[in-house]
Design an enzyme around this catalytic site. Sequence first.
Site, PDB file in Angstrom:
ATOM      1  CE1 TYR A  52       2.961   6.129  -3.395  1.00 38.84           C
ATOM      2  CE2 TYR A  52       2.085   4.328  -4.700  1.00 38.84           C
ATOM      3  CZ  TYR A  52       3.120   4.880  -3.974  1.00 38.84           C
ATOM      4  OH  TYR A  52       4.298   4.195  -3.834  1.00 38.84           O
ATOM      5  N   GLY A  53      -2.874   9.410  -4.039  1.00 41.80           N
ATOM      6  CA  GLY A  53      -4.148   9.770  -4.638  1.00 41.80           C
ATOM      7  C   GLY A  53      -4.125  10.930  -5.610  1.00 41.80           C
ATOM      8  CD  GLU A  77      -1.622   8.042   6.098  1.00 41.25           C
ATOM      9  OE1 GLU A  77      -0.737   8.906   5.914  1.00 41.25           O
ATOM     10  OE2 GLU A  77      -1.646   6.938   5.507  1.00 41.25           O
ATOM     11  CB  CYS A 100      -9.754   5.041   0.191  1.00 43.19           C
ATOM     12  SG  CYS A 100      -8.159   5.483   0.941  1.00 43.19           S
ATOM     13  CB  THR A 101      -7.163   0.425   2.384  1.00 44.13           C
ATOM     14  OG1 THR A 101      -6.039   1.256   2.052  1.00 44.13           O
ATOM     15  CG2 THR A 101      -7.407  -0.564   1.249  1.00 44.13           C
ATOM     16  CG  HIS A 102      -6.073   5.606   4.727  1.00 44.73           C
ATOM     17  ND1 HIS A 102      -5.414   5.080   3.643  1.00 44.73           N
ATOM     18  CD2 HIS A 102      -5.119   6.130   5.545  1.00 44.73           C
ATOM     19  CE1 HIS A 102      -4.116   5.287   3.787  1.00 44.73           C
ATOM     20  NE2 HIS A 102      -3.907   5.908   4.922  1.00 44.73           N
ATOM     21  CG  ASP A 113      -1.908   1.185   1.173  1.00 38.99           C
ATOM     22  OD1 ASP A 113      -2.239   1.649   0.063  1.00 38.99           O
ATOM     23  OD2 ASP A 113      -2.343   1.648   2.246  1.00 38.99           O
ATOM     24  CB  SER A 114       0.402   4.607  -1.399  1.00 42.90           C
ATOM     25  OG  SER A 114      -0.914   4.849  -0.931  1.00 42.90           O
ATOM     26  CB  CYS A 153      -2.801   0.851  -2.750  1.00 45.74           C
ATOM     27  SG  CYS A 153      -2.757   2.602  -3.184  1.00 45.74           S
TER      28      CYS A 153
END
Length: 299
Positions: free
Chosen positions: A64-65, A181, A215-217, A32-33, A95
Amino acid sequence: MLLMDVCTFGDRHPLFFKTVFMSVKSPIGIFDSGYGGLTIFDHICRLLPEYDYIYLGDNARTPYGTRSFEIVYRFTRQAVIRLFREGCSLVILACNTASAKALRTIQQTDLPISDDPSRRVLGVIRPTVEALGSLSKTRHIGIMGTSGTVSSGSYMLEIAKLYPGMMVTGESCPMWVPLVENREYDGAGADYFVRKNIERIFVADPQIDTLVLGCTHYPLLEAKIRRYLPEGVHLFFQGPCVAESLKDYLVRHPEMSSRLSKTGERQFMTTESEENFSKTASLFLKRSVNVERVVLIDD
Protein backbone atom coordinates in the site's frame (compact mmCIF):
# COMPACT_ATOMS: atom_id res chain seq x y z
CA MET A 1 -25.82 -17.61 10.40
CA LEU A 2 -25.64 -14.05 9.10
CA LEU A 3 -28.45 -11.82 7.83
CA MET A 4 -27.54 -8.67 5.90
CA ASP A 5 -29.14 -5.54 4.49
CA VAL A 6 -27.21 -3.04 2.38
CA CYS A 7 -27.38 0.71 2.95
CA THR A 8 -25.88 3.47 0.84
CA PHE A 9 -23.67 6.31 1.97
CA GLY A 10 -24.72 9.36 -0.03
CA ASP A 11 -24.08 9.07 -3.75
CA ARG A 12 -20.47 7.98 -3.49
CA HIS A 13 -19.76 5.35 -0.89
CA PRO A 14 -21.75 2.36 0.30
CA LEU A 15 -22.27 2.31 4.01
CA PHE A 16 -21.15 -0.61 6.11
CA PHE A 17 -23.37 -3.65 5.91
CA LYS A 18 -26.14 -3.74 8.43
CA THR A 19 -25.58 -7.06 10.10
CA VAL A 20 -27.52 -9.21 12.50
CA PHE A 21 -25.43 -11.98 14.00
CA MET A 22 -27.01 -15.14 15.24
CA SER A 23 -23.83 -15.91 17.17
CA VAL A 24 -22.26 -14.04 20.10
CA LYS A 25 -18.78 -14.66 18.69
CA SER A 26 -16.94 -11.36 18.37
CA PRO A 27 -13.21 -11.66 17.62
CA ILE A 28 -10.73 -8.80 17.45
CA GLY A 29 -9.96 -8.06 13.82
CA ILE A 30 -6.37 -7.28 12.82
CA PHE A 31 -5.76 -5.97 9.33
CA ASP A 32 -2.62 -5.35 7.31
CA SER A 33 -1.99 -4.74 3.64
CA GLY A 34 0.49 -7.61 3.69
CA TYR A 35 2.38 -9.82 6.12
CA GLY A 36 4.13 -7.36 8.41
CA GLY A 37 1.05 -6.94 10.57
CA LEU A 38 1.67 -10.47 11.77
CA THR A 39 4.40 -9.00 13.99
CA ILE A 40 1.71 -6.87 15.68
CA PHE A 41 -0.70 -9.81 15.72
CA ASP A 42 1.90 -12.01 17.43
CA HIS A 43 2.63 -9.51 20.22
CA ILE A 44 -1.09 -8.90 20.83
CA CYS A 45 -1.86 -12.62 21.01
CA ARG A 46 1.00 -13.21 23.44
CA LEU A 47 -0.14 -10.43 25.76
CA LEU A 48 -3.89 -11.09 25.43
CA PRO A 49 -4.15 -14.80 24.62
CA GLU A 50 -7.70 -15.25 25.91
CA TYR A 51 -9.37 -13.27 23.11
CA ASP A 52 -10.42 -14.55 19.69
CA TYR A 53 -8.68 -13.00 16.67
CA ILE A 54 -9.07 -12.78 12.92
CA TYR A 55 -6.07 -11.65 10.90
CA LEU A 56 -6.84 -10.35 7.42
CA GLY A 57 -4.03 -9.66 4.95
CA ASP A 58 -4.70 -7.95 1.63
CA ASN A 59 -1.69 -9.76 0.23
CA ALA A 60 -2.91 -9.74 -3.36
CA ARG A 61 -2.78 -5.93 -3.47
CA THR A 62 0.24 -5.24 -1.29
CA PRO A 63 2.15 -2.96 -0.97
CA TYR A 64 0.00 0.00 0.00
CA GLY A 65 2.98 2.27 0.61
CA THR A 66 3.09 3.88 -2.83
CA ARG A 67 -0.68 4.08 -3.40
CA SER A 68 -2.80 7.24 -3.21
CA PHE A 69 -4.86 8.26 -0.19
CA GLU A 70 -8.08 7.45 -2.07
CA ILE A 71 -6.99 3.91 -2.99
CA VAL A 72 -5.61 3.13 0.47
CA TYR A 73 -8.85 4.37 2.03
CA ARG A 74 -10.95 2.31 -0.36
CA PHE A 75 -8.98 -0.91 0.17
CA THR A 76 -8.80 -0.44 3.94
CA ARG A 77 -12.51 0.26 4.15
CA GLN A 78 -13.26 -2.93 2.22
CA ALA A 79 -11.19 -4.88 4.76
CA VAL A 80 -12.88 -3.24 7.74
CA ILE A 81 -16.31 -4.03 6.30
CA ARG A 82 -15.30 -7.67 5.84
CA LEU A 83 -14.07 -7.93 9.43
CA PHE A 84 -17.28 -6.34 10.72
CA ARG A 85 -19.22 -8.93 8.72
CA GLU A 86 -17.18 -11.62 10.45
CA GLY A 87 -18.47 -10.32 13.79
CA CYS A 88 -15.58 -8.09 14.86
CA SER A 89 -16.56 -5.22 17.13
CA LEU A 90 -12.99 -3.95 17.30
CA VAL A 91 -10.57 -3.75 14.38
CA ILE A 92 -6.86 -2.87 14.62
CA LEU A 93 -5.20 -1.46 11.50
CA ALA A 94 -1.82 -3.14 11.99
CA CYS A 95 -0.53 -1.22 8.98
CA ASN A 96 1.19 2.15 9.20
CA THR A 97 0.10 3.20 5.71
CA ALA A 98 -3.56 2.35 6.37
CA SER A 99 -3.35 4.07 9.75
CA ALA A 100 -1.86 7.15 8.10
CA LYS A 101 -4.13 7.38 5.06
CA ALA A 102 -7.45 5.77 5.97
CA LEU A 103 -8.01 5.58 9.72
CA ARG A 104 -9.21 9.12 10.34
CA THR A 105 -11.79 9.05 7.54
CA ILE A 106 -13.14 5.70 8.71
CA GLN A 107 -13.35 6.90 12.31
CA GLN A 108 -14.84 10.32 11.62
CA THR A 109 -16.99 9.70 8.53
CA ASP A 110 -17.94 6.04 8.24
CA LEU A 111 -18.36 4.76 11.79
CA PRO A 112 -20.72 7.48 13.08
CA ILE A 113 -23.30 6.70 10.38
CA SER A 114 -22.91 2.93 10.37
CA ASP A 115 -25.56 0.60 11.74
CA ASP A 116 -23.43 0.09 14.88
CA PRO A 117 -21.48 3.26 15.78
CA SER A 118 -20.19 1.59 18.94
CA ARG A 119 -17.75 -0.51 16.91
CA ARG A 120 -14.20 0.79 16.88
CA VAL A 121 -11.28 0.93 14.46
CA LEU A 122 -7.86 1.74 15.92
CA GLY A 123 -4.44 2.29 14.33
CA VAL A 124 -0.79 1.84 15.24
CA ILE A 125 0.58 5.38 14.89
CA ARG A 126 -0.99 6.95 17.97
CA PRO A 127 0.16 4.27 20.46
CA THR A 128 3.63 4.36 18.90
CA VAL A 129 3.87 8.13 19.33
CA GLU A 130 2.57 8.00 22.90
CA ALA A 131 5.46 5.74 23.87
CA LEU A 132 8.16 8.04 22.48
CA GLY A 133 8.04 10.81 25.06
CA SER A 134 10.01 8.93 27.69
CA LEU A 135 12.61 7.54 25.28
CA SER A 136 14.31 10.46 23.57
CA LYS A 137 16.78 12.57 25.53
CA THR A 138 17.77 14.79 22.61
CA ARG A 139 14.12 15.19 21.50
CA HIS A 140 15.17 14.24 17.99
CA ILE A 141 13.24 11.30 16.51
CA GLY A 142 13.80 9.38 13.28
CA ILE A 143 10.99 7.58 11.44
CA MET A 144 11.80 4.79 8.99
CA GLY A 145 8.74 3.94 6.90
CA THR A 146 7.17 3.35 3.52
CA SER A 147 6.82 6.24 1.09
CA GLY A 148 3.12 6.49 1.92
CA THR A 149 3.63 6.65 5.68
CA VAL A 150 6.43 9.20 5.52
CA SER A 151 4.80 11.43 2.90
CA SER A 152 1.50 11.47 4.81
CA GLY A 153 3.16 13.36 7.66
CA SER A 154 1.05 11.42 10.17
CA TYR A 155 3.90 10.75 12.57
CA MET A 156 5.01 14.38 12.44
CA LEU A 157 1.48 15.60 13.16
CA GLU A 158 0.87 13.21 16.05
CA ILE A 159 4.26 13.92 17.61
CA ALA A 160 3.70 17.68 17.30
CA LYS A 161 0.36 17.31 19.14
CA LEU A 162 1.82 15.38 22.06
CA TYR A 163 5.38 16.70 22.18
CA PRO A 164 5.65 20.24 20.79
CA GLY A 165 9.21 21.13 19.90
CA MET A 166 10.34 17.58 19.27
CA MET A 167 12.23 17.31 15.99
CA VAL A 168 11.12 14.55 13.61
CA THR A 169 12.94 13.33 10.50
CA GLY A 170 11.37 10.78 8.16
CA GLU A 171 13.14 8.45 5.76
CA SER A 172 11.31 6.51 3.05
CA CYS A 173 12.62 2.96 2.63
CA PRO A 174 10.87 1.64 -0.49
CA MET A 175 13.04 -1.48 -0.79
CA TRP A 176 12.74 -2.75 2.75
CA VAL A 177 9.31 -4.39 2.41
CA PRO A 178 10.22 -6.22 -0.85
CA LEU A 179 13.42 -7.46 0.83
CA VAL A 180 11.37 -9.02 3.62
CA GLU A 181 8.60 -10.47 1.49
CA ASN A 182 11.09 -11.94 -0.99
CA ARG A 183 13.05 -13.53 1.87
CA GLU A 184 16.12 -11.41 1.18
CA TYR A 185 16.10 -9.67 4.56
CA ASP A 186 19.18 -11.61 5.69
CA GLY A 187 21.00 -11.53 2.35
CA ALA A 188 23.92 -9.39 1.22
CA GLY A 189 21.65 -7.26 -0.96
CA ALA A 190 19.80 -6.05 2.12
CA ASP A 191 22.96 -4.48 3.52
CA TYR A 192 23.18 -1.95 0.69
CA PHE A 193 19.64 -0.62 1.07
CA VAL A 194 19.58 -0.69 4.88
CA ARG A 195 22.94 1.07 5.14
CA LYS A 196 21.95 3.70 2.56
CA ASN A 197 18.69 4.63 4.30
CA ILE A 198 20.21 4.72 7.78
CA GLU A 199 23.16 6.83 6.64
CA ARG A 200 20.77 9.23 4.90
CA ILE A 201 18.56 9.86 7.93
CA PHE A 202 21.53 10.49 10.22
CA VAL A 203 23.07 12.88 7.71
CA ALA A 204 19.76 14.74 7.75
CA ASP A 205 19.79 14.88 11.57
CA PRO A 206 22.84 13.60 13.49
CA GLN A 207 21.10 14.32 16.82
CA ILE A 208 18.53 11.52 16.42
CA ASP A 209 18.69 9.24 19.46
CA THR A 210 15.51 7.21 18.87
CA LEU A 211 14.75 5.48 15.58
CA VAL A 212 11.20 4.25 15.04
CA LEU A 213 10.58 1.31 12.74
CA GLY A 214 7.38 2.70 11.25
CA CYS A 215 6.47 -0.37 9.24
CA THR A 216 5.48 -3.75 10.60
CA HIS A 217 7.82 -5.58 8.19
CA TYR A 218 10.95 -3.93 9.49
CA PRO A 219 11.54 -6.03 12.65
CA LEU A 220 12.73 -8.84 10.38
CA LEU A 221 15.56 -6.51 9.30
CA GLU A 222 16.64 -5.88 12.89
CA ALA A 223 20.05 -7.56 12.56
CA LYS A 224 20.92 -5.51 9.48
CA ILE A 225 19.61 -2.28 11.00
CA ARG A 226 21.62 -2.70 14.19
CA ARG A 227 24.74 -3.33 12.13
CA TYR A 228 24.61 0.21 10.72
CA LEU A 229 22.92 2.03 13.59
CA PRO A 230 25.11 4.63 15.35
CA GLU A 231 26.10 3.70 18.87
CA GLY A 232 23.69 4.76 21.58
CA VAL A 233 20.64 5.11 19.33
CA HIS A 234 17.51 3.44 20.66
CA LEU A 235 15.69 1.22 18.15
CA PHE A 236 11.94 1.32 18.72
CA PHE A 237 9.63 -1.56 17.75
CA GLN A 238 5.87 -1.10 17.43
CA GLY A 239 4.66 -4.58 18.36
CA PRO A 240 5.10 -4.46 22.15
CA CYS A 241 3.75 -0.90 22.53
CA VAL A 242 0.70 -1.55 20.34
CA ALA A 243 -0.11 -4.68 22.34
CA GLU A 244 0.25 -2.80 25.64
CA SER A 245 -1.86 0.03 24.28
CA LEU A 246 -4.64 -2.39 23.31
CA LYS A 247 -4.53 -4.00 26.75
CA ASP A 248 -4.88 -0.57 28.36
CA TYR A 249 -7.68 0.35 25.96
CA LEU A 250 -9.70 -2.73 26.94
CA VAL A 251 -9.20 -1.96 30.63
CA ARG A 252 -10.41 1.60 30.08
CA HIS A 253 -13.32 0.43 27.92
CA PRO A 254 -14.88 -2.54 29.70
CA GLU A 255 -17.98 -2.14 27.54
CA MET A 256 -15.87 -3.15 24.53
CA SER A 257 -14.02 -5.91 26.35
CA SER A 258 -17.33 -7.44 27.41
CA ARG A 259 -18.46 -7.65 23.77
CA LEU A 260 -15.40 -9.62 22.67
CA SER A 261 -15.42 -13.42 22.70
CA LYS A 262 -12.72 -15.20 24.64
CA THR A 263 -12.06 -18.77 23.49
CA GLY A 264 -8.47 -18.28 22.32
CA GLU A 265 -9.33 -18.95 18.65
CA ARG A 266 -7.10 -17.63 15.83
CA GLN A 267 -8.33 -17.32 12.27
CA PHE A 268 -6.46 -16.13 9.18
CA MET A 269 -7.78 -14.72 5.92
CA THR A 270 -5.90 -13.54 2.83
CA THR A 271 -6.70 -12.12 -0.60
CA GLU A 272 -3.76 -14.10 -2.02
CA SER A 273 -3.40 -17.85 -2.40
CA GLU A 274 -3.58 -19.90 0.78
CA GLU A 275 -0.28 -21.59 -0.05
CA ASN A 276 1.61 -18.33 -0.49
CA PHE A 277 0.18 -16.87 2.69
CA SER A 278 1.00 -19.92 4.80
CA LYS A 279 4.55 -20.02 3.46
CA THR A 280 5.31 -16.38 4.12
CA ALA A 281 3.38 -16.17 7.40
CA SER A 282 5.71 -18.81 8.81
CA LEU A 283 8.55 -16.25 8.56
CA PHE A 284 6.75 -13.98 10.99
CA LEU A 285 5.04 -16.46 13.31
CA LYS A 286 7.59 -19.30 13.21
CA ARG A 287 4.76 -21.78 12.70
CA SER A 288 2.36 -22.88 9.98
CA VAL A 289 -1.21 -21.59 9.88
CA ASN A 290 -4.48 -22.51 8.22
CA VAL A 291 -5.89 -19.71 6.11
CA GLU A 292 -9.02 -18.91 4.10
CA ARG A 293 -8.89 -17.03 0.82
CA VAL A 294 -11.36 -14.12 0.53
CA VAL A 295 -12.23 -11.40 -1.95
CA LEU A 296 -12.56 -7.79 -0.81
CA ILE A 297 -15.05 -5.68 -2.71
CA ASP A 298 -16.98 -2.42 -2.38
CA ASP A 299 -20.25 -3.43 -0.74
